[in-house]
Design a protein around this motif. Structure first.
Motif, PDB file in Angstrom:
ATOM      1  N   LEU A  90      56.269  48.132  20.119  1.00  0.00           N
ATOM      2  CA  LEU A  90      55.813  49.528  21.068  1.00  0.00           C
ATOM      3  C   LEU A  90      56.970  49.716  21.870  1.00  0.00           C
ATOM      4  O   LEU A  90      58.059  49.780  21.557  1.00  0.00           O
ATOM      5  CB  LEU A  90      55.513  49.269  22.473  1.00  0.00           C
ATOM      6  CG  LEU A  90      53.953  48.084  22.227  1.00  0.00           C
ATOM      7  CD1 LEU A  90      53.712  47.813  23.646  1.00  0.00           C
ATOM      8  CD2 LEU A  90      52.960  49.025  21.437  1.00  0.00           C
ATOM      9  N   CYS A 107      57.124  49.783  29.200  1.00  0.00           N
ATOM     10  CA  CYS A 107      56.577  50.356  27.330  1.00  0.00           C
ATOM     11  C   CYS A 107      55.491  51.143  27.356  1.00  0.00           C
ATOM     12  O   CYS A 107      54.494  51.038  28.381  1.00  0.00           O
ATOM     13  CB  CYS A 107      57.135  49.199  26.947  1.00  0.00           C
ATOM     14  SG  CYS A 107      58.165  47.798  27.001  1.00  0.00           S
ATOM     15  N   ASP A 130      50.198  53.993  29.631  1.00  0.00           N
ATOM     16  CA  ASP A 130      51.754  54.096  29.443  1.00  0.00           C
ATOM     17  C   ASP A 130      52.802  54.041  30.782  1.00  0.00           C
ATOM     18  O   ASP A 130      52.361  54.331  31.540  1.00  0.00           O
ATOM     19  CB  ASP A 130      52.023  55.377  28.722  1.00  0.00           C
ATOM     20  CG  ASP A 130      51.479  55.265  27.107  1.00  0.00           C
ATOM     21  OD1 ASP A 130      50.653  54.178  26.808  1.00  0.00           O
ATOM     22  OD2 ASP A 130      51.123  56.073  26.447  1.00  0.00           O
TER      23      ASP A 130
END
Length: 320
Positions: A90, A107, A130
């Motif tokens: 990620l 992340c 996010d």
């Protein structure tokens, strides 16, 4: 997880820049138009360009961490850069820590990574949103901010979603203590946490926040896109003219009178508490992060892995 071959590994060792700063007498004479650094005070030069980096943080001299896309986290031990094993692919958006043995990274996909001094592990925050920023007063009082007004809190045993009452994307979070925390993001959205609940505090006229900086006391500085910056002191917002319309991505420094700002298109500004100085520019790549370690050491990282070095001795910039 995506594997990194030996060739890519060697390239990654050069992704971040060491900035050796032997003096901080970098102030300009105008708060309207930053003046470029005088040649005898040193200059920036390009060290390397490689892979995209997103943030950088220091646990002290010889202990620097930088993050990037696809799970990349780099570590500098004072002599060598190395790629760390993260077990994820990620994008790692932001890194911050309490010490060299307790570091956290926000992340995409709602994941937080934790480093214990030996290994990185994955923390499930309970959200898939996010995350762009992380900060905490202790290992049992952590906060991560992200898209759609999301703030998640870790109490030492589990993560839980906070009630913020906003839906704008949040890109930055910082605090002085567990009952004095600030978060900010798009469309001038700014929040304050008093230890019990989050409150909207206006945005000081700023449109898009990307970074917050504060010292042990005094005003808290907010900065973001279009070169906008403002201070918040006892509930009063005061705009600060940076003299640039370049996006400000991060502010770092040891004191309010000694700050460095990383910006878009390779610009770095120095702020002495009164005026801004534009330091010489040797790249047009976006700088995403900057961290000041001490009066003689700092680092920066940016788009496409552009790496810059600053030497306060007279230096001639090599060709990129």
């Amino acid at each position: 997880m995506k594997r990194i071959n030996r060739t890519n590994f060697a390239v990654l060792l050069l992704l971040v820049s060491l900035i050796a700063i032997n003096t901080y007498s970098c102030g300009g004479t105008s708060s309207t138009t930053p003046e470029e650094e005088e040649p005898d005070r040193g200059s920036w030069h390009i060290v390397s360009t490689a892979r995209h980096l997103t943030s950088i943080w220091s646990a002290g001299s010889g202990n620097i961490f930088a993050t990037g896309m696809d799970g990349v986290i780099l570590h500098f031990d004072g002599s060598t850069w190395s790629t760390m094993e993260t077990t994820v692919d990620l994008d790692v958006n932001f890194i911050w820590g309490l010490s060299a043995t307790e570091i956290y990274a926000a992340c995409e996909g709602g994941i937080v990574l934790k480093y214990d001094g030996s290994l990185w592990s994955t923390m499930d925050t309970g959200t898939s949103t996010d995350l762009h920023g992380i900060w905490g007063s202790s290992g049992s009082d952590l906060y991560a901010a992200g898209d759609l007004g999301t703030i998640v809190r870790y109490d030492g045993s589990a993560w839980a979603t906070e009630t913020t009452g906003v839906s704008e994307d949040l890109y930055t979070i910082w605090g002085r203590s567990g009952n004095d925390i600030y978060a900010a993001g798009d469309y001038g959205q700014a929040l304050h946490f008093n230890g019990s609940f989050w409150t909207e505090i206006g945005g000081g006229g700023l449109r898009m926040f990307r970074t917050i900086w504060g010292g042990p006391g005094g005003p808290v500085l907010f900065a973001g896109l279009y070169g906008e910056m403002a201070s918040l002191d006892d509930g009063l917002w005061t705009p600060i003219d940076t003299g640039t319309d370049e996006d400000i991505t991060q502010v770092s420094g040891l004191a309010a009178s000694d700050l460095f700002l990383s910006c878009d298109h390779g610009f770095v500004l120095h702020y002495d508490g009164d005026s801004f100085t534009q330091m010489n520019r040797v790249t047009d790549k976006r700088l995403y992060g900057i961290t000041v370690v001490s009066e003689t050491e700092a680092y920066a990282a940016g788009y496409l892995g552009v790496t810059l070095s600053y030497d306060c001795l007279l230096y001639t910039s090599p060709s990129p």
